[in-house]
Scaffold this motif. Structure first.
Motif, PDB file in Angstrom:
ATOM      1  N   UNK A  23      -2.287  12.746   6.185  1.00  0.00           N
ATOM      2  CA  UNK A  23      -1.335  12.441   5.107  1.00  0.00           C
ATOM      3  C   UNK A  23      -1.690  11.173   4.340  1.00  0.00           C
ATOM      4  N   UNK A  24      -2.222  10.164   5.030  1.00  0.00           N
ATOM      5  CA  UNK A  24      -2.594   8.920   4.362  1.00  0.00           C
ATOM      6  C   UNK A  24      -3.718   9.167   3.366  1.00  0.00           C
ATOM      7  N   UNK A  25      -4.745   9.909   3.790  1.00  0.00           N
ATOM      8  CA  UNK A  25      -5.881  10.207   2.909  1.00  0.00           C
ATOM      9  C   UNK A  25      -5.426  11.062   1.724  1.00  0.00           C
ATOM     10  N   UNK A  26      -4.586  12.055   1.981  1.00  0.00           N
ATOM     11  CA  UNK A  26      -4.100  12.925   0.909  1.00  0.00           C
ATOM     12  C   UNK A  26      -3.240  12.144  -0.089  1.00  0.00           C
ATOM     13  N   UNK A  27      -2.407  11.239   0.423  1.00  0.00           N
ATOM     14  CA  UNK A  27      -1.574  10.422  -0.460  1.00  0.00           C
ATOM     15  C   UNK A  27      -2.439   9.513  -1.317  1.00  0.00           C
ATOM     16  N   UNK A  28      -3.454   8.920  -0.710  1.00  0.00           N
ATOM     17  CA  UNK A  28      -4.372   8.054  -1.454  1.00  0.00           C
ATOM     18  C   UNK A  28      -5.055   8.832  -2.576  1.00  0.00           C
ATOM     19  N   UNK A  29      -5.498  10.042  -2.277  1.00  0.00           N
ATOM     20  CA  UNK A  29      -6.148  10.884  -3.284  1.00  0.00           C
ATOM     21  C   UNK A  29      -5.171  11.262  -4.397  1.00  0.00           C
ATOM     22  N   UNK A  30      -3.927  11.557  -4.030  1.00  0.00           N
ATOM     23  CA  UNK A  30      -2.909  11.929  -5.010  1.00  0.00           C
ATOM     24  C   UNK A  30      -2.613  10.764  -5.948  1.00  0.00           C
ATOM     25  N   UNK A  31      -2.471   9.576  -5.388  1.00  0.00           N
ATOM     26  CA  UNK A  31      -2.207   8.384  -6.205  1.00  0.00           C
ATOM     27  C   UNK A  31      -3.378   8.132  -7.154  1.00  0.00           C
ATOM     28  N   UNK A  32      -4.591   8.280  -6.642  1.00  0.00           N
ATOM     29  CA  UNK A  32      -5.786   8.049  -7.477  1.00  0.00           C
ATOM     30  C   UNK A  32      -5.831   9.038  -8.640  1.00  0.00           C
ATOM     31  N   UNK A  33      -5.481  10.294  -8.391  1.00  0.00           N
ATOM     32  CA  UNK A  33      -5.528  11.311  -9.439  1.00  0.00           C
ATOM     33  C   UNK A  33      -4.409  11.139 -10.468  1.00  0.00           C
ATOM     34  N   UNK A  34      -3.199  10.838  -9.983  1.00  0.00           N
ATOM     35  CA  UNK A  34      -2.032  10.791 -10.864  1.00  0.00           C
ATOM     36  C   UNK A  34      -1.797   9.427 -11.513  1.00  0.00           C
ATOM     37  N   UNK A  35      -2.127   8.340 -10.789  1.00  0.00           N
ATOM     38  CA  UNK A  35      -1.836   7.001 -11.292  1.00  0.00           C
ATOM     39  C   UNK A  35      -3.084   6.164 -11.551  1.00  0.00           C
TER      40      UNK A  35
END
Length: 213
Positions: A23-35
């Protein structure tokens, strides 16, 4: 007291890091893509014995500014992705790094802004006699919806009644509340004034010291 708590924090943080790695890695990737970059939001907060430290969180807001270069209000900068991250408390995961560094504990009063420091009463300042936590007694009693006075009373109550069993109880209730998305507000400033603003408006306070720069 502090020895067992530090050992417990480190062991629990290691276990959580392993369990939450995906979940930490996926959240980091999501933040990088969206923000975009940076992925982490850092801010100076007040910790144990009123010492400042840098807290880490996943970003949930943009850096949009007005024509004068000032950041827009939180409710205008938070994104749908950011709201979702906050509701699931995913933004708090990077604070495991703060635990490893010794800045924070799993359980304790939430670390607040440096500019609030002059406005605590002597009783309220007892919240700084322990390491700040990712969750705490005030958080399980209402999270973002507990008013400042009640929040500080609960913080001091925790300081005066620390125990391993209390920490375990708080962690269990926190997990239940997170799963239920209970007591979470996307933008707290909508319903609560900042602590320093509220105390100035009420008047009658005696500044204790200058805020840490």
């Amino acid at each position: 007291m502090f020895v067992w708590k530090r050992v417990f924090d480190l062991l629990a943080a290691i276990v959580l890091l392993l369990l939450l790695l995906v979940p930490i890695v996926l959240t980091a990737c999501l933040v990088r893509m969206k923000l975009g970059s940076p992925i982490l939001f850092t801010q100076t907060r007040i910790g144990y014995k009123e010492q400042p430290f840098k807290i880490y969180k996943f970003r949930t807001m943009t850096d949009k500014r007005d024509e004068q270069g000032n950041l827009l209000p939180d409710e205008m900068r938070i994104t749908k992705t950011g709201m979702w991250i906050r509701k699931l408390s995913l933004d708090e995961f990077p604070q495991l790094l703060n635990i490893f560094k010794g800045d924070m504990s799993l359980v304790g009063p939430r670390p607040l802004l440096t500019r609030y420091l002059p406005f605590y009463t002597e009783e309220e300042s007892k919240r700084h006699l322990v390491r700040p936590g990712i969750t705490g007694l005030a958080q399980i009693k209402g999270r973002n919806f507990v008013d400042w006075q009640s929040r500080f009373e609960l913080d001091v109550e925790y300081v005066n009644n620390q125990s391993l069993w209390l920490d375990l109880k708080i962690l269990l209730i926190t997990l239940i509340k997170v799963l239920r998305k209970d007591g979470v507000e996307d933008v707290p400033c909508k319903t609560m004034l900042d602590f320093d603003v509220e105390r100035k408006l009420k008047g009658g306070y005696i500044p204790r010291k200058e805020a840490t720069k």
